[in-house]
Design a protein around this motif. Structure first.
Motif, PDB file in Angstrom:
ATOM      1  N   GLY A 232       0.841  -1.205   0.042  1.00 55.25           N
ATOM      2  CA  GLY A 232      -0.113   0.022  -0.134  1.00 55.25           C
ATOM      3  C   GLY A 232       0.757   1.407  -0.053  1.00 55.25           C
ATOM      4  N   VAL A 233       0.077   2.608  -0.150  1.00 58.57           N
ATOM      5  CA  VAL A 233       0.732   3.582  -0.318  1.00 58.57           C
ATOM      6  C   VAL A 233       1.494   4.013   1.159  1.00 58.57           C
ATOM      7  CG1 VAL A 233       0.416   5.896  -0.652  1.00 58.57           C
ATOM      8  CG2 VAL A 233      -0.801   4.509  -1.895  1.00 58.57           C
ATOM      9  N   GLY A 234       2.970   4.513   0.895  1.00 56.70           N
ATOM     10  CA  GLY A 234       3.557   4.657   2.097  1.00 56.70           C
ATOM     11  C   GLY A 234       4.480   3.673   2.436  1.00 56.70           C
ATOM     12  N   ASN A 235       3.989   2.318   2.025  1.00 57.56           N
ATOM     13  CA  ASN A 235       4.968   1.294   2.487  1.00 57.56           C
ATOM     14  C   ASN A 235       5.681   0.521   1.221  1.00 57.56           C
ATOM     15  OD1 ASN A 235       4.370   1.271   5.216  1.00 57.56           O
ATOM     16  ND2 ASN A 235       2.394   0.540   4.902  1.00 57.56           N
ATOM     17  N   ARG A 236       5.375   1.118   0.285  1.00 57.11           N
ATOM     18  CA  ARG A 236       5.918   0.506  -1.118  1.00 57.11           C
ATOM     19  C   ARG A 236       7.325   1.123  -1.070  1.00 57.11           C
ATOM     20  NH1 ARG A 236       0.823   2.317  -4.634  1.00 57.11           N
ATOM     21  NH2 ARG A 236      -0.464   0.575  -3.903  1.00 57.11           N
ATOM     22  N   ALA A 237       8.313   0.064  -1.889  1.00 58.49           N
ATOM     23  CA  ALA A 237       9.647   0.678  -1.736  1.00 58.49           C
ATOM     24  C   ALA A 237      10.211   0.593  -3.387  1.00 58.49           C
ATOM     25  CB  ALA A 237      10.531  -0.195  -1.055  1.00 58.49           C
TER      26      ALA A 237
END
Length: 170
Positions: free
Chosen positions: A125-130
């Motif tokens: 999800g948004v904010g945890n993707r890399a």
């Protein structure tokens, strides 16, 4: 013998990464060889949805396919050597193609790793993707070896040309 090793490297180069993605719990020994931008914990790899696993594998598939083509041409070079055909255009052009595939693979590998990091973390999800990009010593070594083999093939082609020229004078 060397040609056989090159031909064995072709399916291994395609199958072993798939095993890491599809069966991470069975491939703990291979986990250490994963690029640093990918998760190395089998539990984390198991949590990646199948679409993410397929996407990450696909990201590495292009550089792997290019390298497989290079191994195929390297095997052909060694087969030429085994037949006694050493200083001719055929084995030298096979060396040149291998060098070019090694160069291309070493340039594409960090890009593939970056794409794989996105695929393997997209489900978070948004904010945890890399998006991680890594260039390691193996990438630099492959680049250097590819350049060395390319120059060596150029020198060998020039030597063959000079030898043919000298034969014509005699």
């Amino acid at each position: 013998m060397l040609a056989t090793l090159c031909l064995v490297a072709i399916p291994a180069n395609l199958v072993l990464p798939a095993l890491v993605w599809l069966f991470p719990q069975l491939s703990v020994a291979l986990i250490d060889s994963l690029p640093p931008e990918l998760p190395s914990d089998p539990a984390v790899l198991n949590a990646v949805p199948i679409a993410g696993k397929l996407g990450a594998y696909a990201a590495f598939a292009l550089p792997a396919a290019i390298l497989c083509f290079g191994f195929w041409r390297l095997a052909a070079m060694f087969q030429s050597f085994a037949r006694g055909d050493v200083f001719s255009d055929t084995p030298i052009s096979n060396l040149r193609v291998f060098a070019l595939t090694l160069l291309l693979h070493s340039l594409l590998q960090p890009i593939a790793g970056a794409a794989a990091s996105v695929f393997s973390t997209f489900h978070l999800g948004v904010g945890n993707r890399a998006l991680t990009i890594s260039v390691g010593s193996s990438d630099i070594l492959a680049l250097g070896l590819g350049a060395l083999f390319l120059v060596l093939s150029w020198v060998l082609l020039e030597a063959v040309r000079i030898a043919q020229e000298n034969q014509e004078f005699v």
